[in-house]
Design a protein around this motif. Structure first.
Motif, PDB file in Angstrom:
ATOM      1  N   ILE A   1       0.840  -1.203   0.000  1.00  0.00           N
ATOM      2  CA  ILE A   1       0.000   0.000   0.000  1.00  0.00           C
ATOM      3  C   ILE A   1       0.873   1.250   0.000  1.00  0.00           C
ATOM      4  N   GLY A   2       1.970   1.219   0.755  1.00  0.00           N
ATOM      5  CA  GLY A   2       2.894   2.348   0.782  1.00  0.00           C
ATOM      6  C   GLY A   2       3.513   2.612  -0.576  1.00  0.00           C
ATOM      7  N   ILE A   3       3.889   1.552  -1.269  1.00  0.00           N
ATOM      8  CA  ILE A   3       4.474   1.712  -2.606  1.00  0.00           C
ATOM      9  C   ILE A   3       3.439   2.271  -3.583  1.00  0.00           C
ATOM     10  N   ILE A   4       2.211   1.774  -3.488  1.00  0.00           N
ATOM     11  CA  ILE A   4       1.149   2.282  -4.362  1.00  0.00           C
ATOM     12  C   ILE A   4       0.920   3.768  -4.108  1.00  0.00           C
ATOM     13  N   LEU A   5       0.872   4.167  -2.835  1.00  0.00           N
ATOM     14  CA  LEU A   5       0.690   5.587  -2.524  1.00  0.00           C
ATOM     15  C   LEU A   5       1.867   6.433  -2.989  1.00  0.00           C
ATOM     16  N   LEU A   6       3.077   5.889  -2.903  1.00  0.00           N
ATOM     17  CA  LEU A   6       4.242   6.619  -3.417  1.00  0.00           C
ATOM     18  C   LEU A   6       4.112   6.877  -4.915  1.00  0.00           C
ATOM     19  N   VAL A   7       3.699   5.865  -5.650  1.00  0.00           N
ATOM     20  CA  VAL A   7       3.567   6.013  -7.103  1.00  0.00           C
ATOM     21  C   VAL A   7       2.460   7.013  -7.437  1.00  0.00           C
TER      22      VAL A   7
ATOM     23  N   SER B   1       1.669  14.424  -8.195  1.00  0.00           N
ATOM     24  CA  SER B   1       2.386  15.513  -7.519  1.00  0.00           C
ATOM     25  C   SER B   1       1.706  15.936  -6.222  1.00  0.00           C
ATOM     26  N   LEU B   2       1.248  14.949  -5.469  1.00  0.00           N
ATOM     27  CA  LEU B   2       0.625  15.203  -4.173  1.00  0.00           C
ATOM     28  C   LEU B   2       1.603  14.777  -3.075  1.00  0.00           C
ATOM     29  N   THR B   3       2.120  15.748  -2.351  1.00  0.00           N
ATOM     30  CA  THR B   3       3.139  15.435  -1.352  1.00  0.00           C
ATOM     31  C   THR B   3       2.559  14.712  -0.147  1.00  0.00           C
ATOM     32  N   ILE B   4       1.265  14.881   0.136  1.00  0.00           N
ATOM     33  CA  ILE B   4       0.673  14.190   1.282  1.00  0.00           C
ATOM     34  C   ILE B   4       0.632  12.684   1.041  1.00  0.00           C
ATOM     35  N   LEU B   5       0.321  12.256  -0.182  1.00  0.00           N
ATOM     36  CA  LEU B   5       0.342  10.829  -0.497  1.00  0.00           C
ATOM     37  C   LEU B   5       1.756  10.283  -0.449  1.00  0.00           C
TER      38      LEU B   5
END
Length: 51
Positions: free
Chosen positions: A4-10, A16-20
């Motif tokens: 889930i963390g990797i998906i949110l990073l991508v 270009s959302l820094t919160i994600l």
């Protein structure tokens, strides 16, 4: 948690959302810590193994 963390990073990088991006990094770090604790035999949340 790591996936889930990797998906949110991508998604955060593409949109270009820094919160994600930040939430993704936090989830990856927590997932890695839980994975390491589970692999050395320490109980995590009452379980002997974390996946």
């Amino acid at each position: 948690m790591i996936v889930i963390g990797i998906i949110l990073l991508v998604i955060g990088y593409v949109a270009s959302l820094t919160i994600l991006w930040t939430i993704g990094i936090i989830l990856i770090v927590i997932g890695v810590v839980l994975w390491i604790l589970g692999s050395v035999g320490r109980q995590v949340g009452g379980r002997r193994h974390y996946w």
